[in-house]
Design a protein around this motif. Sequence first.
Motif, PDB file in Angstrom:
ATOM      1  N   GLY A 159     -15.270   1.674 -12.162  1.00  0.00           N
ATOM      2  CA  GLY A 159     -15.625   0.667 -11.167  1.00  0.00           C
ATOM      3  C   GLY A 159     -14.765  -0.580 -11.196  1.00  0.00           C
ATOM      4  N   ASP A 160     -13.689  -0.569 -11.970  1.00  0.00           N
ATOM      5  CA  ASP A 160     -12.800  -1.730 -11.981  1.00  0.00           C
ATOM      6  C   ASP A 160     -12.149  -1.903 -10.618  1.00  0.00           C
ATOM      7  OD1 ASP A 160     -13.159  -2.504 -14.642  1.00  0.00           O
ATOM      8  OD2 ASP A 160     -11.749  -0.987 -15.332  1.00  0.00           O
ATOM      9  N   ASP A 161     -11.706  -3.096 -10.358  1.00  0.00           N
ATOM     10  CA  ASP A 161     -10.995  -3.417  -9.131  1.00  0.00           C
ATOM     11  C   ASP A 161      -9.699  -2.609  -9.054  1.00  0.00           C
ATOM     12  OD1 ASP A 161      -9.818  -4.713  -6.948  1.00  0.00           O
ATOM     13  OD2 ASP A 161      -9.180  -6.426  -8.163  1.00  0.00           O
ATOM     14  N   PRO A 162      -9.501  -1.811  -7.982  1.00  0.00           N
ATOM     15  CA  PRO A 162      -8.277  -0.998  -7.888  1.00  0.00           C
ATOM     16  C   PRO A 162      -6.996  -1.834  -7.934  1.00  0.00           C
ATOM     17  CG  PRO A 162      -9.835  -0.371  -6.172  1.00  0.00           C
ATOM     18  CD  PRO A 162     -10.386  -1.592  -6.854  1.00  0.00           C
ATOM     19  N   ALA A 163      -6.989  -3.013  -7.330  1.00  0.00           N
ATOM     20  CA  ALA A 163      -5.790  -3.858  -7.352  1.00  0.00           C
ATOM     21  C   ALA A 163      -5.492  -4.312  -8.771  1.00  0.00           C
ATOM     22  CB  ALA A 163      -5.968  -5.052  -6.426  1.00  0.00           C
ATOM     23  N   ALA A 164      -6.517  -4.677  -9.522  1.00  0.00           N
ATOM     24  CA  ALA A 164      -6.316  -5.088 -10.916  1.00  0.00           C
ATOM     25  C   ALA A 164      -5.775  -3.918 -11.730  1.00  0.00           C
ATOM     26  CB  ALA A 164      -7.621  -5.598 -11.515  1.00  0.00           C
ATOM     27  N   ARG A 165      -6.248  -2.707 -11.463  1.00  0.00           N
ATOM     28  CA  ARG A 165      -5.751  -1.534 -12.185  1.00  0.00           C
ATOM     29  C   ARG A 165      -4.289  -1.276 -11.872  1.00  0.00           C
ATOM     30  NH1 ARG A 165     -10.209   1.594 -10.177  1.00  0.00           N
ATOM     31  NH2 ARG A 165      -8.706   3.193  -9.622  1.00  0.00           N
ATOM     32  N   VAL A 166      -3.904  -1.419 -10.601  1.00  0.00           N
ATOM     33  CA  VAL A 166      -2.497  -1.215 -10.216  1.00  0.00           C
ATOM     34  C   VAL A 166      -1.604  -2.249 -10.901  1.00  0.00           C
ATOM     35  CG1 VAL A 166      -0.867  -1.416  -8.293  1.00  0.00           C
ATOM     36  CG2 VAL A 166      -2.921  -0.033  -8.031  1.00  0.00           C
ATOM     37  N   THR A 200       0.837  -1.205   0.000  1.00  0.00           N
ATOM     38  CA  THR A 200       0.000   0.000   0.000  1.00  0.00           C
ATOM     39  C   THR A 200       0.866   1.247   0.000  1.00  0.00           C
ATOM     40  OG1 THR A 200      -1.817  -1.119   1.136  1.00  0.00           O
ATOM     41  CG2 THR A 200      -1.741   1.284   1.313  1.00  0.00           C
ATOM     42  N   ALA A 201       1.839   1.303   0.894  1.00  0.00           N
ATOM     43  CA  ALA A 201       2.723   2.471   0.985  1.00  0.00           C
ATOM     44  C   ALA A 201       3.527   2.645  -0.291  1.00  0.00           C
ATOM     45  CB  ALA A 201       3.655   2.331   2.190  1.00  0.00           C
ATOM     46  N   TRP A 202       4.027   1.546  -0.850  1.00  0.00           N
ATOM     47  CA  TRP A 202       4.835   1.639  -2.067  1.00  0.00           C
ATOM     48  C   TRP A 202       4.001   2.154  -3.234  1.00  0.00           C
ATOM     49  CZ3 TRP A 202       5.026  -0.276  -6.997  1.00  0.00           C
ATOM     50  CH2 TRP A 202       6.221  -0.050  -7.689  1.00  0.00           C
ATOM     51  N   VAL A 203       2.807   1.611  -3.414  1.00  0.00           N
ATOM     52  CA  VAL A 203       1.942   2.051  -4.519  1.00  0.00           C
ATOM     53  C   VAL A 203       1.588   3.520  -4.356  1.00  0.00           C
ATOM     54  CG1 VAL A 203      -0.373   1.819  -5.533  1.00  0.00           C
ATOM     55  CG2 VAL A 203       1.027  -0.224  -5.104  1.00  0.00           C
ATOM     56  N   ARG A 204       1.224   3.936  -3.163  1.00  0.00           N
ATOM     57  CA  ARG A 204       0.855   5.335  -2.938  1.00  0.00           C
ATOM     58  C   ARG A 204       2.015   6.281  -3.252  1.00  0.00           C
ATOM     59  NH1 ARG A 204      -2.923   5.183   2.528  1.00  0.00           N
ATOM     60  NH2 ARG A 204      -4.576   3.913   1.588  1.00  0.00           N
ATOM     61  N   GLU A 205       3.238   5.822  -3.046  1.00  0.00           N
ATOM     62  CA  GLU A 205       4.403   6.657  -3.310  1.00  0.00           C
ATOM     63  C   GLU A 205       4.833   6.623  -4.777  1.00  0.00           C
ATOM     64  OE1 GLU A 205       9.123   6.976  -2.095  1.00  0.00           O
ATOM     65  OE2 GLU A 205       7.779   5.816  -0.814  1.00  0.00           O
ATOM     66  N   HIS A 206       4.694   5.476  -5.439  1.00  0.00           N
ATOM     67  CA  HIS A 206       5.298   5.310  -6.763  1.00  0.00           C
ATOM     68  C   HIS A 206       4.347   5.294  -7.957  1.00  0.00           C
ATOM     69  CE1 HIS A 206       8.500   3.874  -4.083  1.00  0.00           C
ATOM     70  NE2 HIS A 206       9.295   4.334  -5.021  1.00  0.00           N
ATOM     71  N   VAL A 207       3.100   4.939  -7.752  1.00  0.00           N
ATOM     72  CA  VAL A 207       2.191   4.789  -8.881  1.00  0.00           C
ATOM     73  C   VAL A 207       1.259   6.001  -8.945  1.00  0.00           C
ATOM     74  CG1 VAL A 207       0.543   3.272 -10.034  1.00  0.00           C
ATOM     75  CG2 VAL A 207       2.302   2.293  -8.572  1.00  0.00           C
ATOM     76  N   PRO A 208       1.357   6.778  -9.998  1.00  0.00           N
ATOM     77  CA  PRO A 208       0.533   7.984 -10.107  1.00  0.00           C
ATOM     78  C   PRO A 208      -0.960   7.669 -10.002  1.00  0.00           C
ATOM     79  CG  PRO A 208       2.141   7.876 -11.884  1.00  0.00           C
ATOM     80  CD  PRO A 208       2.204   6.565 -11.161  1.00  0.00           C
ATOM     81  N   ASP A 209      -1.677   8.556  -9.385  1.00  0.00           N
ATOM     82  CA  ASP A 209      -3.148   8.475  -9.295  1.00  0.00           C
ATOM     83  C   ASP A 209      -3.678   7.347  -8.416  1.00  0.00           C
ATOM     84  OD1 ASP A 209      -3.245  10.661 -11.069  1.00  0.00           O
ATOM     85  OD2 ASP A 209      -3.163   9.302 -12.791  1.00  0.00           O
ATOM     86  N   TYR A 210      -2.867   6.784  -7.528  1.00  0.00           N
ATOM     87  CA  TYR A 210      -3.346   5.721  -6.647  1.00  0.00           C
ATOM     88  C   TYR A 210      -3.095   6.058  -5.175  1.00  0.00           C
ATOM     89  CZ  TYR A 210      -4.352   2.931 -10.689  1.00  0.00           C
ATOM     90  OH  TYR A 210      -4.887   2.492 -11.870  1.00  0.00           O
ATOM     91  N   GLY A 211      -3.271   7.326  -4.820  1.00  0.00           N
ATOM     92  CA  GLY A 211      -3.042   7.767  -3.453  1.00  0.00           C
ATOM     93  C   GLY A 211      -4.000   7.189  -2.439  1.00  0.00           C
ATOM     94  N   ASP A 212      -5.128   6.642  -2.885  1.00  0.00           N
ATOM     95  CA  ASP A 212      -6.093   6.062  -1.947  1.00  0.00           C
ATOM     96  C   ASP A 212      -6.120   4.536  -2.010  1.00  0.00           C
ATOM     97  OD1 ASP A 212      -7.158   5.842  -4.469  1.00  0.00           O
ATOM     98  OD2 ASP A 212      -9.160   6.524  -3.891  1.00  0.00           O
ATOM     99  N   PHE A 213      -5.152   3.939  -2.708  1.00  0.00           N
ATOM    100  CA  PHE A 213      -5.092   2.481  -2.863  1.00  0.00           C
ATOM    101  C   PHE A 213      -4.778   1.815  -1.529  1.00  0.00           C
ATOM    102  CE2 PHE A 213      -2.380  -1.279  -3.524  1.00  0.00           C
ATOM    103  CZ  PHE A 213      -3.274  -2.090  -4.206  1.00  0.00           C
ATOM    104  N   THR A 214      -5.475   0.715  -1.243  1.00  0.00           N
ATOM    105  CA  THR A 214      -5.179  -0.104  -0.074  1.00  0.00           C
ATOM    106  C   THR A 214      -5.087  -1.557  -0.532  1.00  0.00           C
ATOM    107  OG1 THR A 214      -6.346   1.421   1.383  1.00  0.00           O
ATOM    108  CG2 THR A 214      -5.948  -0.802   2.222  1.00  0.00           C
ATOM    109  N   ALA A 215      -3.938  -2.161  -0.303  1.00  0.00           N
ATOM    110  CA  ALA A 215      -3.693  -3.532  -0.754  1.00  0.00           C
ATOM    111  C   ALA A 215      -4.234  -4.548   0.238  1.00  0.00           C
ATOM    112  CB  ALA A 215      -2.194  -3.749  -0.938  1.00  0.00           C
ATOM    113  N   ASP A 216      -4.548  -5.720  -0.285  1.00  0.00           N
ATOM    114  CA  ASP A 216      -4.875  -6.876   0.551  1.00  0.00           C
ATOM    115  C   ASP A 216      -3.927  -8.015   0.149  1.00  0.00           C
ATOM    116  OD1 ASP A 216      -5.841  -7.823  -1.887  1.00  0.00           O
ATOM    117  OD2 ASP A 216      -7.948  -7.722  -1.303  1.00  0.00           O
ATOM    118  N   GLY A 217      -4.122  -9.169   0.731  1.00  0.00           N
ATOM    119  CA  GLY A 217      -3.234 -10.294   0.439  1.00  0.00           C
ATOM    120  C   GLY A 217      -3.249 -10.712  -1.024  1.00  0.00           C
ATOM    121  N   ALA A 218      -4.402 -10.660  -1.660  1.00  0.00           N
ATOM    122  CA  ALA A 218      -4.490 -11.041  -3.073  1.00  0.00           C
ATOM    123  C   ALA A 218      -3.742 -10.045  -3.950  1.00  0.00           C
ATOM    124  CB  ALA A 218      -5.953 -11.129  -3.503  1.00  0.00           C
ATOM    125  N   ALA A 219      -3.858  -8.764  -3.657  1.00  0.00           N
ATOM    126  CA  ALA A 219      -3.133  -7.747  -4.428  1.00  0.00           C
ATOM    127  C   ALA A 219      -1.639  -7.936  -4.261  1.00  0.00           C
ATOM    128  CB  ALA A 219      -3.549  -6.348  -3.985  1.00  0.00           C
TER     129      ALA A 219
END
Length: 197
Positions: A124-131, A32-51
């Motif tokens: 409405g796509d899955d945020p993890a799939a988009r990342v 979650t922290a890595w994506v929020r820092e490195h991937v543009p436009d995903y500041g609200d992303f929260t990862a789970d085990g599947a992601a």
Amino acid sequence: MERYLALELVSTIRHDGDGGVADDLVDPSALTAWVREHVPDYGDFTADGAALADVLALRRAVRALFARAVAPAQPSSADARRLTPAEQALAHLNAAAARVPVVPRLVWEAEEAPVARLVPAAEGDDPAARVVAELARAAVGFLAGPERERLRACTAPRCVRYFVKSHGRQEWCKPSCGNRARVARHYRRHHPEAAPS
């Protein structure tokens, strides 16, 4: 230095400073922290085990393709004994890139130059799939682009990083790796009995 998202992803495997390998993506909160820092436009992303599992599988595939890109030179020592076969890595990368269909969109802010961006074709796509798809597309772009020709595996002792060579004589990913390589070379020259056989 230019930013390469694919290189940043593979660099989440790094030397730990004590002769081992560290993984910056050890759990969903680290991802979650890595994506929020490195991937543009995903500041609200929260990862789970599947992601996390999806991103780690993608990283394995990209590292295998980086190893293929630097051949005939040696791959990173973190990958040398456990590389995913190139065909399997390529199939995984392409499947991940296709998980979320995208369309081009022109963004043109006042007083700025227009910019083309790829955005999900459907809301409405899955945020993890988009990342995962965005990371995979970044790797596709990197591997298909001119930077691939300058990709190298750092040859410093214990380093496991890949880097983009920025000048003709560059051999290491950063100055500290160059220092470590020179110290190791000096030691081998002055202590030949300690050299591995």
